[in-house]
Write a protein that holds these residues in place. Structure first.
Motif, mmCIF file in Angstrom:
data_model
loop_
_atom_site.group_PDB
_atom_site.id
_atom_site.type_symbol
_atom_site.label_atom_id
_atom_site.label_comp_id
_atom_site.label_asym_id
_atom_site.label_seq_id
_atom_site.Cartn_x
_atom_site.Cartn_y
_atom_site.Cartn_z
ATOM 1 N N PHE A 36 0.804 -1.228 0.000
ATOM 2 C CA PHE A 36 0.000 0.000 0.000
ATOM 3 C C PHE A 36 0.836 1.278 0.000
ATOM 4 N N CYS A 37 2.150 1.182 0.096
ATOM 5 C CA CYS A 37 2.996 2.375 -0.032
ATOM 6 C C CYS A 37 4.392 1.964 -0.479
ATOM 7 N N THR A 38 5.092 2.877 -1.107
ATOM 8 C CA THR A 38 6.445 2.593 -1.580
ATOM 9 C C THR A 38 7.443 2.824 -0.454
ATOM 10 N N GLN A 39 8.668 2.368 -0.691
ATOM 11 C CA GLN A 39 9.720 2.598 0.295
ATOM 12 C C GLN A 39 9.980 4.091 0.477
ATOM 13 N N GLU A 40 9.935 4.853 -0.616
ATOM 14 C CA GLU A 40 10.159 6.293 -0.526
ATOM 15 C C GLU A 40 9.075 6.982 0.297
ATOM 16 N N GLU A 41 7.825 6.569 0.118
ATOM 17 C CA GLU A 41 6.729 7.170 0.873
ATOM 18 C C GLU A 41 6.841 6.863 2.361
ATOM 19 N N PHE A 42 7.195 5.647 2.677
ATOM 20 C CA PHE A 42 7.344 5.272 4.085
ATOM 21 C C PHE A 42 8.509 6.024 4.730
ATOM 22 N N LEU A 43 9.641 6.113 4.019
ATOM 23 C CA LEU A 43 10.775 6.839 4.566
ATOM 24 C C LEU A 43 10.445 8.313 4.762
ATOM 25 N N HIS A 71 10.962 -11.432 -0.158
ATOM 26 C CA HIS A 71 11.182 -11.993 -1.494
ATOM 27 C C HIS A 71 10.027 -12.880 -1.950
ATOM 28 N N PHE A 72 9.253 -13.412 -1.014
ATOM 29 C CA PHE A 72 8.171 -14.328 -1.373
ATOM 30 C C PHE A 72 6.849 -13.601 -1.623
ATOM 31 N N LEU A 73 6.848 -12.287 -1.482
ATOM 32 C CA LEU A 73 5.636 -11.511 -1.729
ATOM 33 C C LEU A 73 5.546 -11.124 -3.201
ATOM 34 N N ASN A 74 4.301 -11.002 -3.692
ATOM 35 C CA ASN A 74 4.056 -10.500 -5.052
ATOM 36 C C ASN A 74 4.802 -11.322 -6.099
ATOM 37 N N SER A 75 4.850 -12.635 -5.927
ATOM 38 C CA SER A 75 5.620 -13.480 -6.848
ATOM 39 C C SER A 75 4.941 -13.638 -8.205
ATOM 40 N N ARG A 76 3.637 -13.407 -8.288
ATOM 41 C CA ARG A 76 2.970 -13.476 -9.588
ATOM 42 C C ARG A 76 3.551 -12.445 -10.550
ATOM 43 N N ALA A 77 3.915 -11.292 -10.027
ATOM 44 C CA ALA A 77 4.485 -10.252 -10.880
ATOM 45 C C ALA A 77 5.839 -10.666 -11.445
ATOM 46 N N LEU A 127 6.787 -6.961 -15.252
ATOM 47 C CA LEU A 127 6.086 -6.682 -13.999
ATOM 48 C C LEU A 127 4.668 -6.188 -14.234
ATOM 49 N N LYS A 128 4.182 -6.301 -15.463
ATOM 50 C CA LYS A 128 2.865 -5.790 -15.792
ATOM 51 C C LYS A 128 1.762 -6.755 -15.390
ATOM 52 N N VAL A 129 2.116 -8.025 -15.218
ATOM 53 C CA VAL A 129 1.108 -9.028 -14.945
ATOM 54 C C VAL A 129 0.856 -9.105 -13.446
ATOM 55 N N CYS A 130 -0.313 -8.703 -13.024
ATOM 56 C CA CYS A 130 -0.777 -8.888 -11.654
ATOM 57 C C CYS A 130 0.232 -8.386 -10.626
ATOM 58 N N ASN A 131 0.638 -7.140 -10.741
ATOM 59 C CA ASN A 131 1.557 -6.552 -9.773
ATOM 60 C C ASN A 131 0.765 -6.020 -8.589
ATOM 61 N N LEU A 132 0.940 -6.625 -7.433
ATOM 62 C CA LEU A 132 0.199 -6.236 -6.240
ATOM 63 C C LEU A 132 0.875 -5.106 -5.484
ATOM 64 N N PHE A 133 2.173 -4.904 -5.716
ATOM 65 C CA PHE A 133 2.857 -3.767 -5.114
ATOM 66 C C PHE A 133 2.517 -2.497 -5.889
ATOM 67 N N LEU A 134 2.765 -1.364 -5.266
ATOM 68 C CA LEU A 134 2.592 -0.111 -5.990
ATOM 69 C C LEU A 134 3.577 -0.039 -7.147
ATOM 70 N N SER A 135 3.176 0.644 -8.203
ATOM 71 C CA SER A 135 3.958 0.632 -9.442
ATOM 72 C C SER A 135 5.381 1.142 -9.253
#
Length: 718
Positions: free
Chosen positions: A241-248, A460-466, A487-495
């Motif tokens: 739900f947020c990127t590393q930059e947003e969290f930092l 590393h085991f998260l969002n493996s479909r992407a 990474l276009k297929v079913c990417n659950l992380f933010l772009s």
């Protein structure tokens, strides 16, 4: 064991403390006095157990022990610093006694072995001493758990704020305060109520159900967020739900807005927000440096620049964070440059010998082999084969090779140049596999697998479909490289969220083991040799899963289930007891796929080393990722994210308990070279040029069949 300085008496600590520098906090229903000092240098990361067990990580026994620790009189106030001093003294004495007892036990055991059981006094003393060691080990482990509770939980929780203050946490970091409407907690977070909690005296507990990205980040500052496991679960899953930059930036904004107030009254909300921000930032660096900062130079540069320009001048925490970043960077670069050969294994072995954990394992190694067998009897309803005798050694013959279908050998991070004694491994062929026992090969393959597994992270085991990982036997196509994965297929992380694709390397390694096993079998030029190799690999797989190396066991199963290998005539002449192992392996596979936390059941995973199947674990996480992550109001489902964090936390749990087999570098070099030779081989092409892979029909019988066919054809025309 780490120690924070010399040990002193509790009376001295009480006499020299300054009441005006202390503040009262409330944790788990109890009030404590604490000094507003910097966090302990031991670390702020709650660890995998916090994400897995949550609030149940520390049971009522720990809370009760903490309540009475450091109190000279029943009416005396409870001071965390005094508790810490007394706890370190107790832990140091218990550990010292435990180490001495282990050394005495080892000497006594050696004496008993030399006397060959002829000393009745020694023989009768060993069981009693072993029982004492188990009690001492349990006490040391309990004190270490209490120490973790003091250092990582109580010191962190002193800076937690009440839930009603969470909107202030967001408001203080805003640069556009005039344009922001006032927020209340209900617009940020959604709770549901539960019954009385086991670890405290509250009649009702509000459990977080969902929240907006800002709300979930703000909840990191709530009281008991560390204790409930929320912080560690957040560090595993925030990328949804947020990127590393947003969290930092969220953390840095809170530090910037409160840093000037951090030296004021410790009980103020601004001071708590500032110090909690430092705790969260340190925990993030300690736990996720390799997946967030090491792979994102801009993120690391932003953090270092902020600390150097704003924090170092005003707060002593700045130097500590810079030192922490340097240490993490050195460890990361050091592990990257270390080869997978002799030096690294020797360093790991030496380090394991020095740790208290390895000393504990030396005591239980003799027992582990005995009850591992019974562990699988309890979990699987099959009849385990009693094992085969030593396989006959065949004379070395010239191996029939098909160079036209084999890829050109290349050596990368997985494979380095090998010693000269094994430079001609191709000439040796598969015969060396037969000369070694299944247990020896199991140990070395396990060490090779452990080397790859210990480099991975739960994230590393998260969002493996992407990454292109699918539910099939070959999870990653050999021709697909890390750089070309879409990474276009079913990417659950933010772009804009950067994802480290190390899982692909882990799965490609598994695929290379399976391909190597299939290639070794189909290139055998006689059925007799094929039977020997089939038996050897099945026995190796049996040893692997009995030693809880499920990764290698499943890789061997995949190699043996190759379509070409399954059609070999050698299966028909395979001994029945060995053939039964194939069914056992399939039952193990079903067991691993049945439940995402099946390997975490009971207490065995804490005492026995374990390596899970990477592909099976990735599939379990994908199943949890199925479905929406947000509610109708746009809030993210924290219950879903919490379950994902619990499943992936077992990666760190297994990495804490490594295998301590003695490495055989010559055998490992041979195995690496054979794996590299065949990892990209075309199994069907290899099998096509080998007569042993086809069912042979006797010439006389074949001629009779042709004559019968001709007679039938002739009869049709009459």
């Amino acid at each position: 064991l780490q120690s924070n300085g010399c040990c002193i008496g509790t009376g001295f600590a009480e006499e020299n403390r300054e009441p005006e520098e202390e503040t009262m906090i409330k944790i788990g229903g109890n009030s404590y006095l604490v000094s507003p000092s910097l966090p302990d240098v031991h670390g702020c990361s709650p660890g995998w157990s916090s994400a897995f067990y949550g609030a149940e990580c520390f049971d009522s026994e720990v809370h009760g022990y903490m309540k009475n620790l450091g109190k000279q009189k029943p009416s005396e106030s409870q001071n965390i610093d005094a508790k810490k001093v007394e706890l370190e003294q107790l832990l140091m004495m218990e550990t010292k006694n435990y180490r001495k007892t282990i050394k005495f036990y080892q000497k006594l055991l050696q004496k008993e072995r030399c006397s060959k059981g002829k000393s009745p006094e020694t023989k009768s003393m060993l069981p009693k001493l072993r029982g004492q060691l188990q009690e001492m080990k349990s006490k040391v482990q309990f004190l270490e758990l209490v120490k973790k509770y003091v250092q990582q939980m109580m010191y962190a929780e002193q800076w937690g704020v009440e839930s009603c203050v969470l909107p202030t946490v967001i408001h203080n970091g805003r640069t556009d305060i005039m344009d922001v409407a006032p927020m209340d907690e209900s617009s940020l977070l959604l709770y549901y109520s539960t019954e009385k909690h086991q670890c405290n005296n509250q009649n009702g507990v509000r459990v977080l159900q969902a929240g907006t990205p800002l709300g979930l980040m703000a909840y990191l500052y709530s009281r008991n967020a560390f204790l409930e496991g929320y912080v560690q679960q957040f560090l595993y899953t925030f990328r949804y739900f947020c990127t590393q930059e947003e969290f930092l930036q969220f953390l840095l904004d809170r530090i910037s807005s409160t840093l000037s107030s951090s030296n004021l009254d410790p009980s103020t909300s601004l001071n708590k927000i500032c110090n909690r921000s430092f705790y969260i930032l340190q925990a993030w660096i300690e736990d996720c440096y390799s997946v967030d900062f090491a792979t994102n130079a801009d993120l690391l540069c932003t953090l270092k620049e902020f600390i150097s320009s704003k924090v170092v001048l005003l707060n002593g925490y700045g130097e500590r964070l810079l030192s922490l970043l340097e240490d993490a960077s050195a460890r990361k670069s050091g592990s990257a440059h270390q080869c997978s050969g002799m030096d690294k294994c020797e360093e790991e072995s030496e380090e394991n010998r020095k740790t208290l954990h390895s000393l504990c394992k030396k005591l239980s190694e003799d027992k582990s082999c005995n009850f591992t067998y019974f562990f699988f009897l309890q979990n699987f309803n099959w009849k385990l084969s009693k094992g085969m005798g030593p396989i006959a050694q065949y004379q070395r013959e010239r191996l029939y090779t098909i160079s036209s279908v084999l890829p050109k050998p290349c050596y990368n991070s997985f494979t380095e140049e090998f010693p000269g004694s094994f430079a001609k491994a191709d000439e040796v062929g598969p015969y060396l596999l037969i000369e070694y026992s299944a247990q020896q090969l199991c140990c070395q393959l396990t060490l090779l697998q452990q080397e790859v597994f210990h480099k991975c992270h739960p994230v590393h085991f998260l969002n493996s479909r992407a990454l292109g990982v699918k539910d099939k036997c070959v999870a990653v196509q050999k021709a697909v490289s890390t750089e070309t994965v879409s990474l276009k297929v079913c990417n659950l992380f933010l772009s804009k969220c950067i994802q480290d694709p190390y899982l692909l390397q882990l799965l490609r390694y598994a695929d290379s083991i399976s391909t190597w096993i299939a290639a070794e079998i189909v290139t055998c030029h006689t059925s007799k040799l094929q039977v020997s190799l089939l038996s050897k690999f099945l026995l190796i797989a049996k040893c692997c899963y009995e030693q809880r190396n499920f990764a290698t066991a499943m890789q061997i199963l995949a190699g043996l289930e190759n379509l070409i290998v399954r059609q070999l005539p050698a299966w028909k002449i395979l001994p029945a007891k060995v053939a039964e192992i194939m069914e056992e392996l399939k039952a193990v596979e079903v067991f691993l796929k049945s439940d995402s936390l099946c390997l975490m059941e009971g207490e065995r995973f804490k005492t026995l080393p374990t390596i899970p199947s990477a592909h099976v674990l990735a599939m379990h996480v994908q199943q949890l990722e199925t479905g929406g992550f947000t509610m109708t109001n746009g809030a993210h489902k924290w219950t879903k994210l919490r379950n994902i964090a619990k499943v992936v936390s077992q990666v760190h749990a297994f990495q804490e308990n490594p295998y301590t087999y003695t490495p055989d570098f010559k055998l490992q070099s041979y195995l690496r070279q054979r794996i590299t030779r065949y990892k990209d081989a075309d199994i069907s092409a290899l099998a096509a040029d080998n007569c042993a892979n086809f069912h042979q029909i006797p010439a006389e019988k074949h001629s009779r069949k042709i004559q019968d066919t001709l007679r039938r054809m002739k009869a049709t025309f009459q």
